[in-house]
Design a protein around this motif. Structure first.
Motif, PDB file in Angstrom:
ATOM      1  N   GLY A 169     -12.193  -8.347   0.532  1.00 41.85           N
ATOM      2  CA  GLY A 169     -10.866  -8.838   0.887  1.00 41.85           C
ATOM      3  C   GLY A 169     -10.075  -7.868   1.737  1.00 41.85           C
ATOM      4  N   ILE A 170      -9.060  -8.399   2.422  1.00 41.75           N
ATOM      5  CA  ILE A 170      -8.227  -7.603   3.310  1.00 41.75           C
ATOM      6  C   ILE A 170      -7.351  -6.622   2.533  1.00 41.75           C
ATOM      7  CG2 ILE A 170      -6.460  -9.412   3.341  1.00 41.75           C
ATOM      8  CD1 ILE A 170      -7.222  -6.917   6.160  1.00 41.75           C
ATOM      9  N   VAL A 171      -6.959  -7.008   1.292  1.00 40.43           N
ATOM     10  CA  VAL A 171      -6.048  -6.152   0.522  1.00 40.43           C
ATOM     11  C   VAL A 171      -6.725  -4.825   0.182  1.00 40.43           C
ATOM     12  CG1 VAL A 171      -4.739  -5.920  -1.616  1.00 40.43           C
ATOM     13  CG2 VAL A 171      -4.787  -8.117  -0.407  1.00 40.43           C
ATOM     14  N   GLU A 172      -7.974  -4.880  -0.327  1.00 39.06           N
ATOM     15  CA  GLU A 172      -8.683  -3.651  -0.668  1.00 39.06           C
ATOM     16  C   GLU A 172      -9.019  -2.845   0.586  1.00 39.06           C
ATOM     17  OE1 GLU A 172     -12.455  -2.264  -3.389  1.00 39.06           O
ATOM     18  OE2 GLU A 172     -12.756  -3.865  -1.935  1.00 39.06           O
ATOM     19  N   ALA A 173      -9.422  -3.534   1.650  1.00 36.65           N
ATOM     20  CA  ALA A 173      -9.763  -2.827   2.889  1.00 36.65           C
ATOM     21  C   ALA A 173      -8.555  -2.086   3.439  1.00 36.65           C
ATOM     22  CB  ALA A 173     -10.293  -3.824   3.918  1.00 36.65           C
ATOM     23  N   ARG A 174      -7.405  -2.729   3.414  1.00 34.92           N
ATOM     24  CA  ARG A 174      -6.185  -2.090   3.914  1.00 34.92           C
ATOM     25  C   ARG A 174      -5.850  -0.855   3.076  1.00 34.92           C
ATOM     26  NH1 ARG A 174      -2.850  -6.092   3.140  1.00 34.92           N
ATOM     27  NH2 ARG A 174      -2.927  -7.002   5.231  1.00 34.92           N
ATOM     28  N   PHE A 175      -5.940  -0.991   1.741  1.00 30.26           N
ATOM     29  CA  PHE A 175      -5.609   0.125   0.862  1.00 30.26           C
ATOM     30  C   PHE A 175      -6.549   1.303   1.097  1.00 30.26           C
ATOM     31  CE2 PHE A 175      -6.229   2.537  -3.032  1.00 30.26           C
ATOM     32  CZ  PHE A 175      -4.926   2.884  -3.349  1.00 30.26           C
ATOM     33  N   ASN A 176      -7.838   1.051   1.139  1.00 29.66           N
ATOM     34  CA  ASN A 176      -8.797   2.139   1.316  1.00 29.66           C
ATOM     35  C   ASN A 176      -8.657   2.810   2.677  1.00 29.66           C
ATOM     36  OD1 ASN A 176      -9.884   1.820  -1.214  1.00 29.66           O
ATOM     37  ND2 ASN A 176     -11.624   0.581  -0.557  1.00 29.66           N
ATOM     38  N   ALA A 177      -8.441   2.000   3.733  1.00 25.88           N
ATOM     39  CA  ALA A 177      -8.308   2.568   5.078  1.00 25.88           C
ATOM     40  C   ALA A 177      -7.069   3.445   5.179  1.00 25.88           C
ATOM     41  CB  ALA A 177      -8.266   1.455   6.119  1.00 25.88           C
ATOM     42  N   ILE A 178      -5.984   3.022   4.538  1.00 26.63           N
ATOM     43  CA  ILE A 178      -4.749   3.809   4.612  1.00 26.63           C
ATOM     44  C   ILE A 178      -4.822   5.044   3.720  1.00 26.63           C
ATOM     45  CG2 ILE A 178      -2.290   3.773   4.021  1.00 26.63           C
ATOM     46  CD1 ILE A 178      -2.179   0.897   5.011  1.00 26.63           C
ATOM     47  N   LYS A 179      -5.331   4.882   2.482  1.00 25.26           N
ATOM     48  CA  LYS A 179      -5.335   6.000   1.526  1.00 25.26           C
ATOM     49  C   LYS A 179      -6.385   7.054   1.870  1.00 25.26           C
ATOM     50  CE  LYS A 179      -5.628   7.183  -3.366  1.00 25.26           C
ATOM     51  NZ  LYS A 179      -4.419   8.038  -3.273  1.00 25.26           N
ATOM     52  N   TYR A 180      -7.580   6.593   2.259  1.00 28.12           N
ATOM     53  CA  TYR A 180      -8.668   7.546   2.451  1.00 28.12           C
ATOM     54  C   TYR A 180      -9.012   7.789   3.924  1.00 28.12           C
ATOM     55  CZ  TYR A 180      -9.295   6.432  -2.491  1.00 28.12           C
ATOM     56  OH  TYR A 180      -9.095   6.238  -3.837  1.00 28.12           O
ATOM     57  N   GLY A 181      -8.503   6.967   4.808  1.00 30.40           N
ATOM     58  CA  GLY A 181      -8.858   7.090   6.214  1.00 30.40           C
ATOM     59  C   GLY A 181      -8.079   8.173   6.939  1.00 30.40           C
ATOM     60  N   VAL A 229       0.831  -1.201   0.000  1.00 30.71           N
ATOM     61  CA  VAL A 229       0.000   0.000   0.000  1.00 30.71           C
ATOM     62  C   VAL A 229       0.868   1.256   0.000  1.00 30.71           C
ATOM     63  CG1 VAL A 229      -1.781   1.281   1.233  1.00 30.71           C
ATOM     64  CG2 VAL A 229      -1.840  -1.223   1.194  1.00 30.71           C
ATOM     65  N   HIS A 230       1.892   1.284   0.831  1.00 32.21           N
ATOM     66  CA  HIS A 230       2.743   2.463   0.936  1.00 32.21           C
ATOM     67  C   HIS A 230       3.474   2.749  -0.367  1.00 32.21           C
ATOM     68  CE1 HIS A 230       3.015   2.143   5.628  1.00 32.21           C
ATOM     69  NE2 HIS A 230       1.829   2.514   5.185  1.00 32.21           N
ATOM     70  N   ARG A 231       3.784   1.709  -1.130  1.00 30.65           N
ATOM     71  CA  ARG A 231       4.437   1.923  -2.427  1.00 30.65           C
ATOM     72  C   ARG A 231       3.559   2.796  -3.329  1.00 30.65           C
ATOM     73  NH1 ARG A 231       5.078  -2.900  -3.479  1.00 30.65           N
ATOM     74  NH2 ARG A 231       7.282  -3.134  -2.909  1.00 30.65           N
ATOM     75  N   ARG A 232       2.235   2.601  -3.224  1.00 34.00           N
ATOM     76  CA  ARG A 232       1.303   3.344  -4.073  1.00 34.00           C
ATOM     77  C   ARG A 232       0.877   4.671  -3.444  1.00 34.00           C
ATOM     78  NH1 ARG A 232      -3.258  -1.046  -4.737  1.00 34.00           N
ATOM     79  NH2 ARG A 232      -4.272   0.640  -5.933  1.00 34.00           N
TER      80      ARG A 232
END
Length: 846
Positions: free
Chosen positions: A388-400, A238-241
């Motif tokens: 899935g956990i991958v999308e949830a992690r990305f959205n929580a980090i990017k938009y949370g 996630v951090h890479r993106r």
């Protein structure tokens, strides 16, 4: 001779030395020959002889339960003749006397003796027990040479070699010290195996090398890291993106189950610093989203607290740097501002260790939080395409807007030294360092002088000429085998650390300890380490045997920070706090235990509480009930107390007396639970053993144990009642169960509860064998305070055993009585108790 051959030769030498020293024990006089009948009875006592008065008393009130037909508690009294023949008979007489004094026997439901009958029996038993003690000057057994346990070994290596041990544990591969009666320093239990001998050799090698090196003062270096902050695979994707690894991001606390962003390692500095030393760490960091848009209770955070950055040590050889490691001391802690700032700390780092960054008051289990956040605050996030956990992690980090710590830059500079050569190098080479640094060698006369000084400190007494000769011979053999002079000298020092004179405390004189042995006993009691220069000096002048000097040294040593080793070590043994966390609380039920590091907070409360009693010489009765304790913010929440204004531990007054004393401290309540639920039996046994000093007998082999996971007040009471209905179980359970039920209002981590689940209300009432009843924990504590002399005796015996490194024997009873009597007259102060123990005959003699 190579290093492996040298270690093998040393091992053989050590094994031979230990076999020789093992026969050096002191034998006391024949106990049977000394057990003469009392020689100085009054006329009244002569007429009130055993057969005429005491045996009829026992026949009327004791033989039904302790006679030929049954022996409750493994006690049989019908064969007693009135003559105390040996220590086994002494124990029987002392048991009868104790039970009569406590009015616990005969049990309340049995026929009771009149007051005159009871007092007459007590007088006769007291007179004859005292007479037996007076006839015995020695223990009648062997005084066993006691080796250093792991705690003491670490402390001794630290003080002998002046080493920082925070990241160096040469005992890590030692077998665990065996305990007896929860004590880890009893000579009889501290066996020495062939495996341990090998570990001693390895530990000596590591310690001397660490103390001696580096021979040249290292140059100060600087390392700077401004990007490339990848952390761990799960969040790196996630951090890479989202940030291109331009900053490090911390989310989780280190107590999380499956960490994501709990540790921030510098992978480009994974191999750590090149040398032991002080390093300056500069961090450009900020607190992000402290004032987040979410419910504090949902996240388990407090927006009024600054976000706290922790710096812990890590070693890539111990495992992945983004996961917990066995050695990770907290080096520094910083409160962060809400905008980027530079922070500077100076910390000690051992060679090979690298700093890692943590979020001290962060989130808990963010791996599970990602999806929960998206589900609870759907309107704040893009519509999910999958679960899935991958999308949830990305959205929580990017938009949370979760609270997190960002680290933008890190600079490390060092090593720095307070002095050169280091204190460790001076401990090995004294004033000869410059000569050694220039020439790489040390002339034999100077080497012998320095070796003599080192051996005297290591052996905790003056080294003998023949002992110095043996080490010099080892050095000579190593030089003849081609080793450079300094390396050969180092090998000699390693041999010193493998000598029985270093590994064992010499206490073989059964009559009285030498001044040097007394200095060691005192220092290992109060510091868990070797004597310092002042104790050595007093021992050399033979002044330590003077009570006034000994008392002054106790006062001095208790003021020294090293006495924290006494507080920690004794509490681990007395209250079994070394087992705290051995049965980890269930994560689903007790998340706070892990989120807020309550295990450390629990231990700290009990340590600070004990330290406060010690510093102010407050009464040991406070252990039973007190109107104060020490809490930080999270422990205060567990206790439902008004929290301190900061996150530090503070002394607080208790208006709710359910919480006063050890029995209501979370450390005790957690260590007596199984991590899932509570058991009145487990807690009752613990209380009998550690607070009252009257351990119960083990259960009969044909009785099935209770399942501690079965819950419900009615069920557990019914099960225990069934056990009490069995004659073989009745005697023990009538003592155990009431004590355990009094603590049932406390859950497995010490939180107060009124019921099991939602419906079954807790009944914490009970009735003791003495017939005294109570309704709850407050009532039990009131009864225990009423019997404070019983607690004082139990604590005295445990403290005396801990101080001597041996069990308290029946023949120590007069000394225990004297200590407790003197303690009562002085108001039961904890500091007074330590003074009395140190001045007692057993401490100074055996």
């Amino acid at each position: 001779m190579g290093p492996a051959t040298f270690r093998y030769t040393l091992c053989l030498w050590l094994a031979f030395a230990l076999s020789s020293v093992g026969s050096r024990v002191a034998l006391g006089d024949d106990p049977v020959a000394q057990a003469d009948a009392p020689a100085d009875e009054s006329n009244q006592e002569k007429s009130t002889n055993f057969a005429a008065a005491i045996r009829p008393f026992l026949n009327s009130y004791c033989f039904d339960c302790h006679g030929a037909h049954q022996q409750k508690g493994d006690r049989r009294f019908d064969q007693l003749t009135g003559e105390i023949q040996d220590d086994s008979t002494l124990v029987d007489f002392q048991d009868i006397l104790d039970q009569l004094n406590l009015a616990e026997m005969p049990p309340p439901e049995a026929r009771q003796p009149s007051d005159d009958e009871r007092q007459s029996a007590i007088r006769w038993l007291t007179t004859h027990v005292d007479a037996y003690h007076q006839s015995r000057a020695q223990t009648g057994g062997q005084t066993v040479l006691r080796r250093l346990n792991s705690r003491e070994y670490l402390g001794t290596i630290r003080d002998l070699l002046h080493l920082n041990m925070s990241m160096f544990d040469p005992t890590a591969s030692f077998p665990r010290d065996q305990t007896t009666e929860h004590l880890d320093n009893v000579g009889l239990s501290l066996v020495t195996s062939g495996y341990l001998l090998q570990r001693y050799l390895e530990a000596a090698d590591q310690a001397i090398e660490k103390a001696m090196q580096p021979m040249q003062k290292p140059d100060v270096q600087t390392w700077a890291f401004r990007s490339g902050f990848n952390q761990q695979p799960e969040i790196d994707q996630v951090h890479r993106r989202t940030n291109g690894f331009e900053h490090m991001t911390l989310y989780d606390v280190i107590g999380a189950d499956k960490h994501e962003g709990a540790y921030g390692p510098i992978h480009a500095f994974a191999e750590g610093v090149p040398q032991d030393g002080i390093y300056e760490i500069r961090v450009h960091a900020e607190a992000v989203n402290r004032l987040h848009p979410y419910d504090d209770a949902f996240l388990g955070t407090d927006r009024d607290e600054p976000l706290r950055l922790g710096i812990v040590a890590g070693n890539h050889l111990a495992g992945p740097l983004h996961k917990p490691q066995p050695i990770e001391p907290l080096l520094a802690e910083l409160d962060l501002a809400d905008e980027p700032q530079w922070y500077t700390v100076r910390v000690w780092l051992a060679a090979g260790f690298t700093p890692r960054f943590t979020f001290r008051n962060g989130l808990m289990d963010v791996r599970n939080l990602w999806s929960r956040l998206l589900n609870r605050y759907k309107e704040q996030f893009p519509e999910r395409k999958n679960r899935g956990i991958v999308e949830a992690r990305f959205n929580a980090i990017k938009y949370g807007k979760l609270p997190q710590i960002h680290i933008h830059e890190v600079e490390i500079q060092g090593p720095f030294y307070d002095a050169w050569p280091t204190a460790s190098q001076r401990a090995l080479l004294g004033d000869q360092w410059e000569r050694v640094e220039q020439t790489g060698s040390l002339p034999e006369p100077l080497m012998r002088d320095q070796l003599s000084s080192f051996m005297t400190r290591a052996y905790r007494r003056p080294a003998r000429t023949d002992e110095i000769d043996r080490i010099m011979q080892i050095i000579a053999k190593r030089r003849n085998a081609g080793r450079p002079a300094l390396e050969a000298y180092s090998d000699g020092l390693k041999a010193v650390l493998c000598s029985p004179s270093f590994l064992y405390l010499e206490e073989s004189d059964p009559s009285r300890l030498s001044s040097y042995a007394l200095a060691s006993r005192l220092s290992y009691f109060l510091w868990s380490s070797m004597p310092d220069d002042e104790l050595f000096d007093l021992a050399s002048k033979d002044q330590l045997q003077q009570p006034s000097v000994l008392t002054a040294q106790v006062e001095r040593m208790l003021k020294d920070p090293k006495s924290n080793a006494f507080v920690d070590g004794f509490l681990e043994s007395w209250l079994t706090l070394r087992d705290l966390g051995a049965a980890p609380p269930d994560r689903s039920q007790f998340r706070d235990y892990y989120h807020y590091d309550l295990r450390s907070a629990m231990s700290r409360e009990t340590q600070l509480f004990t330290r406060h009693l010690l510093n102010h010489n407050l009464s040991i009765v406070n252990f039973l009930d007190a109107d104060f304790t020490f809490v930080n913010k999270r422990l205060a929440a567990l206790y439902d107390l008004e929290p301190p204004v900061d996150n530090e531990f503070r002394l607080v007054q208790l208006n709710d007396r359910r919480r006063g004393g050890l029995l209501a401290q979370a450390s005790v309540l957690t260590v007596t639970s199984n991590g899932i639920d509570t058991s009145p039996v487990t807690r009752g046994v613990w209380l009998l053993d550690n607070i009252l000093g009257t351990p119960s007998s083990p259960p009969p082999p044909d009785v099935e144990p209770l399942d501690p996971d079965i819950r419900g007040a009615k069920t557990i009471r019914e099960q225990l009642q069934k056990h009490r209905d069995l004659p073989s179980c009745y005697e023990c359970h009538r003592k155990i169960d009431p004590l355990g039920f009094a603590l049932e209002n406390f859950d497995p981590i010490g939180r107060w509860r009124e019921s099991y689940g939602r419906n079954t209300r807790i009944d914490a009432s009970g009735k003791l064998p003495s017939g005294k009843s109570f309704r709850n924990i407050e009532g039990l504590k009131a009864i225990l305070v009423d019997q404070q002399d019983l607690f004082a005796r139990a604590l005295t015996e445990k403290l005396l055993a801990y101080s001597m490194g041996r069990h308290v024997e029946p023949l120590d009873r007069p000394h225990v009585d004297q200590i407790t009597n003197d303690l009562s007259e002085r108001g039961y102060g904890l500091r007074d108790l330590i003074r009395l123990v140190v001045l007692s005959e057993p401490f100074r003699s055996k």
